[in-house]
Enzyme design. Structure first.
Site, mmCIF file in Angstrom:
data_model
loop_
_atom_site.group_PDB
_atom_site.id
_atom_site.type_symbol
_atom_site.label_atom_id
_atom_site.label_comp_id
_atom_site.label_asym_id
_atom_site.label_seq_id
_atom_site.Cartn_x
_atom_site.Cartn_y
_atom_site.Cartn_z
ATOM 1 N N SER A 106 6.380 -38.066 29.804
ATOM 2 C CA SER A 106 7.234 -37.580 30.871
ATOM 3 C C SER A 106 6.443 -36.960 32.013
ATOM 4 C CB SER A 106 8.254 -36.597 30.279
ATOM 5 O OG SER A 106 9.250 -36.260 31.198
ATOM 6 N N ASP A 134 9.666 -38.007 38.057
ATOM 7 C CA ASP A 134 8.533 -37.665 37.208
ATOM 8 C C ASP A 134 7.946 -38.941 36.615
ATOM 9 O OD1 ASP A 134 10.574 -38.210 35.414
ATOM 10 O OD2 ASP A 134 9.926 -36.697 33.972
ATOM 11 N N ASP A 185 8.122 -40.675 33.911
ATOM 12 C CA ASP A 185 8.954 -41.712 33.293
ATOM 13 C C ASP A 185 10.303 -41.859 33.973
ATOM 14 O OD1 ASP A 185 10.012 -39.318 32.357
ATOM 15 O OD2 ASP A 185 10.493 -40.121 30.382
ATOM 16 N N ASP A 245 12.964 -40.031 34.419
ATOM 17 C CA ASP A 245 14.252 -39.566 33.898
ATOM 18 C C ASP A 245 14.672 -38.236 34.526
ATOM 19 O OD1 ASP A 245 12.489 -37.869 32.608
ATOM 20 O OD2 ASP A 245 13.302 -38.197 30.599
#
Length: 448
Positions: free
Chosen positions: A102, A244, A246, A248
């Site tokens: 992440s 960010d 990833d 999400d």
């Protein structure tokens, strides 16, 4: 329910150190594959990743584990976490896997799972996977030679996700005429996010779109927004969007370069959806970290704020259990269950852009829904042990609560993804707040 490998968001750690090592990833693939091998049909798993160098290592180990368990593997390559969740359902897979840490730096990595419904796994399922990882003879339940899985890279999935994201914007709204800066954090959305915004009509100024395996989240993205704000000023953009690693989560910069966090975004969406009769419940779900100002604002417009533990999985669990369709975290995880099963930074940004176009006002006006209560968050790194069990730390926390009384609140917790103690406080009296948080953080540092 004690777990060894799984934290609040999958399995995470430093690459090539326990538990993010090839041998553990191999066992994780085998254990998860056995857990989800139900029935006599051909089972399948989809695997996506972000742009970290260690993604190749973890991906190959997982592929070996899943094929050993008898699952066919569809390898997606770099894809946002919400795209993996969506494609798990779209491709009728038994399991979805995202290789990502992440918002963490490149040297970290992680393994996140999604069930066939696109939602993150339950605690019970994670415990079962852990049991198999540590089983004495896992090989006894693997697939026989004639039932081994196959692995292949599949094309076209990026386009599937892009079309899905575009369809979340109301058909009568175009982004034509908007100047948009998008910071993809050199991460998983570095291709899809700028293309979606451009195809919807925006003039797009992308940054953070040159991943090299080492620069994910480095001085860019939703956790480091200076580059975004500078670019907004430079090109005189209407809005800045920071994802960010990833994709999400999302953080917004208005046309003045001022930051808009997840709490303000949730307030905007909540009121807009309330006006359009789109809320499935009279309120939204957020965590204990969301600002008290958000709660007061929602109460003023007749909505409630349901709070959960920190972690988007707990937000989603509460949403599903109680019928909410809007939830999220102050950090920018925004979950809109009408569209997705997990946080989706790009889709959340599109919903905000829809509100901006609907009201025909600057982002600074649309997103100024409430005045936040003064809030301070201090992260204290520790090297092991349990600082929160220390008597001096507990005494400092108790003293702080007594000093703040009813005019504020404290949330002190251990991070589920990093060796940090997070000391968060809110209080209408900013001076008192600073003194209390500093005192507790100092006690934690002394005990760490």
């Amino acid at each position: 329910m004690s777990r060894t490998y799984f934290g609040t968001d999958g399995i995470r750690g430093t690459a090539n150190k326990w538990p993010i090592t090839p041998d553990i990833a191999l066992k994780v693939g085998m254990a998860a594959g056995v857990t989800f091998r139900r029935g006599k049909y051909r089972h399948r798993v989809v695997i996506g990743k972000d742009t970290r160098l260690s993604g190749y290592m973890i991906e190959n180990a997982l592929v070996a584990g899943f094929t050993a368990a008898g699952l066919d593997v569809f390898i997606l390559g770099p894809m946002p976490t919400p795209a993996v969740a969506m494609l798990t359902r779209s491709l009728r897979a038994d399991l979805g896997v995202m290789i990502s840490a992440s918002h963490n730096p490149f040297e970290d990595n992680g393994i996140k799972f999604f069930g066939p419904d696109g939602f993150k796994l339950s605690d019970e399922t994670e415990v079962e996977i852990e049991r198999l990882i540590d089983a004495d003879d896992l090989s006894s339940v693997l697939a026989p030679p004639e039932e081994l899985g196959r692995a292949k890279r599949i094309d076209g999935v990026r386009d599937r996700y892009m079309e899905f994201a575009k369809r979340t914007l109301p058909r009568d709204i175009s982004l034509e005429g908007m100047r948009v800066v998008i910071d993809c954090a050199h991460g998983a959305a570095y291709k899809v996010a700028p293309e979606v915004l451009w195809e919807l009509g925006a003039e797009v100024f992308p940054i953070g779109v040159e991943p090299n395996g080492f620069n994910i989240n480095k001085e860019c993205g939703s956790t480091s927004v200076d580059a975004l704000c500078r670019k907004v000023h430079e090109v005189r953009a209407d809005i800045g969007i920071a994802l960010d690693g990833d994709a999400d989560r999302v953080i917004i910069a208005d046309e003045r370069g001022r930051i808009v966090d997840g709490d303000q975004l949730m307030a905007v969406v909540a009121q807009s959806w309330q006006e359009d009769n789109r809320l499935s419940a009279p309120g939204i779900v957020a965590t204990v970290m969301s600002n008290l100002g958000l709660e007061r604002y929602l109460n003023d417009i007749g909505l409630q704020l349901a709070r959960t533990k920190v972690g988007d999985r707990y937000v989603v669990e509460h949403m599903r259990a109680h019928g909410f369709n809007v939830g999220g975290e102050q950090s920018g995880h925004i979950v809109l269950s009408d569209f997705a099963t997990t946080g989706d930074g790009l889709v959340a940004a599109l919903q905000l852009l829809a509100c901006v176009k609907k009201h025909d006002k600057p982002v600074s006006e649309v997103c100024n829904r409430f005045e936040p209560v003064p809030q301070i968050l201090k992260n204290v790194r520790y090297n092991g042990g349990q600082p929160l069990q220390n008597e001096e730390v507990q005494a400092a926390i108790k003293a702080g609560e007594e000093r703040m009384g009813t005019c504020g609140r404290l949330v002190i917790r251990a991070s589920g993804t990093e060796p940090l103690i997070r000391v968060m406080g809110e209080c209408d009296d900013a001076a008192l707040l600073g003194d209390v948080v500093a005192s507790i953080a100092g006690a934690v540092e002394a005990a760490a």
